[in-house]
Design a protein around this motif. Structure first.
Motif, short mmCIF file in Angstrom:
data_model
loop_
_atom_site.label_atom_id
_atom_site.label_comp_id
_atom_site.label_asym_id
_atom_site.label_seq_id
_atom_site.Cartn_x
_atom_site.Cartn_y
_atom_site.Cartn_z
N LYS A 1 0.84 -1.43 0.04
CA LYS A 1 -0.15 0.01 -0.14
C LYS A 1 0.86 1.17 -0.07
CE LYS A 1 -3.16 -1.76 3.25
NZ LYS A 1 -4.07 -1.64 4.37
N ASN A 2 1.90 1.31 0.67
CA ASN A 2 2.67 2.51 0.74
C ASN A 2 3.57 2.77 -0.46
OD1 ASN A 2 2.05 2.86 3.31
ND2 ASN A 2 3.67 1.82 4.44
N GLN A 3 3.82 1.70 -1.15
CA GLN A 3 4.70 1.82 -2.37
C GLN A 3 3.79 2.07 -3.68
OE1 GLN A 3 6.73 -1.91 -2.69
NE2 GLN A 3 7.77 -1.59 -0.74
N ASN A 4 2.46 1.94 -3.55
CA ASN A 4 1.68 1.98 -4.55
C ASN A 4 0.51 3.04 -4.52
OD1 ASN A 4 2.29 -0.25 -6.52
ND2 ASN A 4 2.34 -1.16 -4.47
N LEU A 5 0.49 4.06 -5.11
CA LEU A 5 -0.19 5.32 -4.90
C LEU A 5 -1.80 4.81 -5.32
CD1 LEU A 5 1.62 8.09 -6.30
CD2 LEU A 5 1.51 7.87 -3.90
N LYS A 6 -1.98 3.98 -6.08
CA LYS A 6 -3.38 3.56 -6.46
C LYS A 6 -4.06 2.94 -5.18
CE LYS A 6 -3.61 2.09 -10.64
NZ LYS A 6 -3.62 1.27 -11.93
N THR A 7 -3.41 2.38 -4.58
CA THR A 7 -4.21 1.76 -3.47
C THR A 7 -4.82 2.49 -2.49
OG1 THR A 7 -2.29 1.33 -2.06
CG2 THR A 7 -2.54 -0.50 -3.50
N SER A 8 -4.37 3.63 -2.36
CA SER A 8 -4.99 4.73 -1.56
C SER A 8 -6.46 5.24 -2.01
CB SER A 8 -4.15 6.07 -1.39
OG SER A 8 -4.03 6.58 -2.81
N GLU A 9 -6.77 4.97 -3.34
CA GLU A 9 -8.04 5.18 -3.79
C GLU A 9 -8.99 3.85 -3.81
OE1 GLU A 9 -8.56 8.12 -5.71
OE2 GLU A 9 -6.45 8.80 -4.52
N LEU A 10 -8.67 2.82 -3.45
CA LEU A 10 -9.49 1.61 -3.46
C LEU A 10 -10.87 1.79 -2.77
CD1 LEU A 10 -6.88 -1.31 -3.27
CD2 LEU A 10 -8.03 -0.27 -5.38
N LYS A 11 -10.46 2.28 -1.54
CA LYS A 11 -12.06 2.36 -0.67
C LYS A 11 -13.09 3.04 -1.69
CE LYS A 11 -10.25 1.60 3.83
NZ LYS A 11 -9.90 2.13 5.05
N LYS A 12 -12.84 4.23 -2.30
CA LYS A 12 -13.96 5.04 -2.95
C LYS A 12 -14.65 4.12 -4.06
CE LYS A 12 -11.00 7.87 -6.12
NZ LYS A 12 -10.77 9.26 -6.36
N TYR A 13 -13.96 2.91 -4.59
CA TYR A 13 -14.69 2.09 -5.56
C TYR A 13 -15.34 0.84 -4.83
CZ TYR A 13 -11.07 4.74 -8.22
OH TYR A 13 -10.25 5.62 -8.86
N ILE A 14 -15.40 1.00 -3.65
CA ILE A 14 -15.95 -0.35 -2.86
C ILE A 14 -17.48 -0.82 -3.24
CG2 ILE A 14 -16.86 0.65 -0.75
CD1 ILE A 14 -15.34 -1.59 0.72
N LYS A 15 -18.23 0.10 -3.54
CA LYS A 15 -19.56 -0.18 -4.17
C LYS A 15 -19.99 -0.36 -5.54
CE LYS A 15 -21.52 0.52 0.11
NZ LYS A 15 -22.20 -0.29 0.89
N ARG A 16 -18.66 -0.39 -6.23
CA ARG A 16 -18.72 -0.46 -7.69
C ARG A 16 -19.20 -1.91 -8.08
NH1 ARG A 16 -13.69 2.24 -10.55
NH2 ARG A 16 -14.58 4.33 -10.55
N GLU A 17 -20.27 -2.09 -8.86
CA GLU A 17 -20.77 -3.42 -9.54
C GLU A 17 -19.89 -3.67 -10.64
OE1 GLU A 17 -24.69 -2.33 -10.22
OE2 GLU A 17 -25.25 -2.04 -8.00
N PHE A 18 -19.52 -4.94 -10.39
CA PHE A 18 -18.90 -5.44 -11.76
C PHE A 18 -18.57 -7.05 -12.04
CE2 PHE A 18 -15.28 -6.91 -9.36
CZ PHE A 18 -14.27 -7.58 -10.18
N SER A 19 -18.42 -7.57 -13.03
CA SER A 19 -18.20 -8.87 -13.46
C SER A 19 -17.05 -9.58 -13.29
CB SER A 19 -19.08 -9.12 -14.75
OG SER A 19 -18.71 -10.42 -15.00
N LEU A 20 -16.82 -10.51 -12.54
CA LEU A 20 -15.54 -11.08 -12.51
C LEU A 20 -14.91 -11.66 -13.89
CD1 LEU A 20 -15.70 -13.32 -9.27
CD2 LEU A 20 -14.16 -11.33 -9.84
N GLU A 21 -15.83 -11.69 -15.00
CA GLU A 21 -15.28 -12.02 -16.35
C GLU A 21 -13.91 -10.90 -16.50
OE1 GLU A 21 -18.02 -12.18 -19.69
OE2 GLU A 21 -18.88 -10.30 -18.87
N ASP A 22 -14.45 -9.68 -16.04
CA ASP A 22 -13.16 -8.98 -16.23
C ASP A 22 -12.15 -8.63 -15.11
OD1 ASP A 22 -14.40 -8.27 -18.52
OD2 ASP A 22 -15.93 -6.45 -17.41
N PHE A 23 -12.04 -9.78 -14.09
CA PHE A 23 -11.00 -9.63 -13.12
C PHE A 23 -9.67 -9.31 -13.44
CE2 PHE A 23 -8.18 -12.19 -10.73
CZ PHE A 23 -8.00 -11.36 -9.42
N ILE A 24 -9.21 -10.21 -14.56
CA ILE A 24 -7.76 -10.03 -15.24
C ILE A 24 -7.65 -8.47 -15.30
CG2 ILE A 24 -8.55 -10.04 -17.74
CD1 ILE A 24 -5.21 -11.62 -15.70
#
Length: 182
Positions: A114-137
């Motif tokens: 988390k400390n080395q990757n700026l992107k991870t600080s943004e993850l919480k704001k995406y928690i309610k997003r609806e998506f399909s695991l077919e796009d997991f990759i």
């Protein structure tokens, strides 16, 4: 290195999927839609198997933390109807209900990652997003900053450019349509 583990704690025969010390649920749950002995027994077995499944996932995360692993991702291969919307336990794509298609999706990240990757600080704001695991990759490689020719940021649930799409359950059937029916 990537390790894949498939847990069977919540696959059929729920009563055979956990040790005795996880036999916690044994009373009739409140607000049963289908109040009969088989439903009560099966719901309790399922809840016990879920408790054990969660314990195993937690143990995997603790092992990862102790071995300095960067991430653990957990998701189920399917959900199960357990007398939530119909008088049935299990999953069946021809009889699909909302609980059969909604699954847990957990991302655990080490503090160092988390400390080395700026992107991870943004993850919480995406928690309610609806998506399909077919796009997991697309999501997982995005998280790890791995690129490949067919990467599509609009399919990554953790990307600011993610675009929600109609989630296909099977050919010609979509999740939101199933939810409206139930």
């Amino acid at each position: 290195n990537v390790i894949f583990i498939q847990l069977i704690c919540t696959h059929g025969r729920y009563d055979k999927r956990y040790p005795k010390e996880f036999d916690i649920f044994n009373k009739a749950p409140k607000n049963l839609k289908f109040n009969h002995k088989k439903a009560i027994k099966t719901i309790n077995w399922y809840d016990n198997s879920m408790l054990y499944n969660d314990f195993i996932v937690r143990e995997i995360i603790e092992l990862a933390r102790n071995e300095n692993v960067d991430s653990v991702v957990y998701f189920s291969d399917h959900g199960d109807e357990v007398y939530d919307t119909i008088d049935f336990a299990g999953h069946n794509e021809y009889l699909g209900t909302q609980p059969m298609f909604e699954i847990p999706f957990i991302i655990w990240l080490s503090k160092d990652f988390k400390n080395q990757n700026l992107k991870t600080s943004e993850l919480k704001k995406y928690i309610k997003r609806e998506f399909s695991l077919e796009d997991f990759i697309h999501s997982y490689t995005d998280l790890l900053n791995i690129s490949f020719d067919k990467f599509d940021e609009t399919k990554s649930v953790i990307n600011p450019n993610f675009v929600k799409k109609n989630r296909r359950v099977k050919e010609g059937e979509y999740y939101d349509d199933i939810v409206k029916k139930n």
